[in-house]
Write a protein that holds these residues in place. Structure first.
Motif, PDB file in Angstrom:
ATOM      1  N   ARG A 108       0.834  -1.203   0.000  1.00  0.00           N
ATOM      2  CA  ARG A 108       0.000   0.000   0.000  1.00  0.00           C
ATOM      3  C   ARG A 108       0.865   1.247   0.000  1.00  0.00           C
ATOM      4  N   VAL A 109       0.256   2.334  -0.447  1.00  0.00           N
ATOM      5  CA  VAL A 109       0.917   3.637  -0.341  1.00  0.00           C
ATOM      6  C   VAL A 109       0.568   4.169   1.042  1.00  0.00           C
ATOM      7  N   ALA A 110       1.580   4.359   1.873  1.00  0.00           N
ATOM      8  CA  ALA A 110       1.326   4.768   3.255  1.00  0.00           C
ATOM      9  C   ALA A 110       1.336   6.288   3.405  1.00  0.00           C
ATOM     10  N   ALA A 111       2.127   6.940   2.574  1.00  0.00           N
ATOM     11  CA  ALA A 111       2.265   8.389   2.735  1.00  0.00           C
ATOM     12  C   ALA A 111       2.428   9.081   1.388  1.00  0.00           C
ATOM     13  N   ILE A 112       1.909  10.287   1.325  1.00  0.00           N
ATOM     14  CA  ILE A 112       2.067  11.105   0.125  1.00  0.00           C
ATOM     15  C   ILE A 112       2.679  12.432   0.557  1.00  0.00           C
ATOM     16  N   GLU A 156      -6.433  14.529   1.688  1.00  0.00           N
ATOM     17  CA  GLU A 156      -6.808  14.202   3.076  1.00  0.00           C
ATOM     18  C   GLU A 156      -8.243  13.691   3.146  1.00  0.00           C
ATOM     19  N   LYS A 157      -9.078  14.266   2.303  1.00  0.00           N
ATOM     20  CA  LYS A 157     -10.484  13.856   2.284  1.00  0.00           C
ATOM     21  C   LYS A 157     -10.620  12.429   1.723  1.00  0.00           C
ATOM     22  N   LYS A 163      -0.840   9.051   5.464  1.00  0.00           N
ATOM     23  CA  LYS A 163      -0.257  10.300   5.967  1.00  0.00           C
ATOM     24  C   LYS A 163      -0.037  11.214   4.772  1.00  0.00           C
ATOM     25  N   ILE A 164      -0.572  12.413   4.850  1.00  0.00           N
ATOM     26  CA  ILE A 164      -0.346  13.382   3.785  1.00  0.00           C
ATOM     27  C   ILE A 164       0.503  14.514   4.387  1.00  0.00           C
ATOM     28  N   PHE A 165       1.670  14.731   3.802  1.00  0.00           N
ATOM     29  CA  PHE A 165       2.574  15.759   4.326  1.00  0.00           C
ATOM     30  C   PHE A 165       2.754  16.883   3.320  1.00  0.00           C
TER      31      PHE A 165
END
Ligand SMILES: [Zn+2]
Length: 342
Positions: A108-112, A156-157, A163-165
């Protein structure tokens, strides 16, 4: 004489036990329900099974599972035209995939990470345009930040589980090294990936130049993804090979992500401006991010028409939605095609 007989018995037992320690590769593939890609020049094999991959090199003392898990092996050998796989290593592979399936941990993609270019004392590209007799200054740092903030809200929605940074949330100066460090410091599990999207706007002496484009890292560029110091002594020599393999993996993913974002833009603004396509470049930010990463150019600040559009909220919303759609489609296909299929 007796001694000699013992010796022959010993030799026979030894030979038998030696052959029992290996399994023919073809049989192994059947047993594991796996497929093989073979690179004869490198003497390397890529075994795909259960949504994962095992990489081996003839004679090498290691196997690499899922580009992450390094296993010591007596060595895959070639004998009488057949490729033989050590039973000991098959046990390790089976153990790994059994544990992986039990954990139910799908890729999975954990963070963007969203990286609005420039900021603070670094304005990036600047365009001056006369509007209604007044001189108007448009700065890349502002356009990039506005789009990044909108994109952040959309992601984020959609992805409450990720996690979106943002590398910056306001008009501050962030060094390039700090941006990539932030990206590389995000801790993830072995089944997880991070993606990195840097957002910029273009400038050109040619005032007619316009349109959007997405850059990725060229495949021939050699990054240091794995630091040899982080490996045990006997594994140090394989660091360059691991680097090439990981780099190929990241390059393919970066190109896929770039394609998705380009088609996202095309859907939103393809009828308004030019689609300049996908390009390769060794941008600093992209180069040092050890993950699939792209650099997005939203449009030309120096083009009067486009510069003014880049000031309009509605247009920036479209740009953000283009990137958002691209990322969303990338994530969906990454998490489904790389996942288990059974
Ligand atoms: Zn820039």
């Amino acid at each position: 004489m007796i001694r000699r007989t013992f010796f022959f018995i010993f030799l026979t037992i030894f030979t038998l036990s030696l052959s029992a320690q290996y399994r023919q590769l073809n049989r192994l593939l059947q047993d594991l329900n796996a497929t093989l890609q073979w690179n004869p020049t490198m003497g390397m094999g890529f075994i795909d099974l259960q949504g994962g991959r095992v990489i081996f090199k003839l004679g090498a003392p290691w196997l690499l599972i899922d580009y992450y898990y390094l296993v010591k092996t007596p060595g895959v050998i070639r004998k009488d035209g057949a490729i033989l796989f050590p039973e000991r290593s098959i046990v390790s592979i089976e153990k790994y995939f059994k544990a992986k399936a039990e954990r139910g941990r799908l890729p999975r993609v954990a963070a963007i990470l969203i990286d609005p270019g420039h900021g603070g004392r670094d304005p990036g590209a600047i365009g001056f345009h006369i509007i209604n007799g007044k001189k108007k200054k448009i700065q890349e740092k502002d356009v990039a930040l506005k789009v990044a903030l909108k994109l952040n809200a959309m992601l984020e929605k959609e992805f409450s589980d990720k996690k979106i940074f943002l590398t910056r949330k306001d008009d501050t100066y962030v060094k390039l090294e700090e941006r990539t460090k932030l990206a590389n410091d995000v801790s993830i599990e072995d089944n997880e990936a991070i993606i990195f999207v840097s957002i910029h706007a273009n400038a050109s002496f040619n005032k007619n130049a316009k349109g959007f484009e997405v850059w990725y890292l060229p495949p021939e560029y050699r990054r240091n993804l794995i630091n040899p110091d982080s490996l045990e002594d006997e594994n140090k020599e394989i660091a360059p090979i691991l680097n090439v393999l990981l780099e190929e993996e990241y390059t393919i993913e970066s190109i896929t992500l770039a394609r998705e974002i380009i088609s996202g833009f095309d859907r939103e603004i393809g009828n308004i401006t030019e689609n300049r396509g996908i390009k390769e470049e060794c941008w600093f930010v992209v180069r040092n991010a050890r993950m699939p990463s792209v650099l997005v150019e939203l449009g030309f600040i120096t083009n009067r028409e486009e510069g003014l559009r880049l000031e309009q909220d509605e247009y920036l919303q479209k740009l953000s939605r283009g990137i958002y759609t691209g990322i969303r489609n990338f994530v969906r296909s990454f998490e489904s095609t790389k996942g288990f299929t059974e």
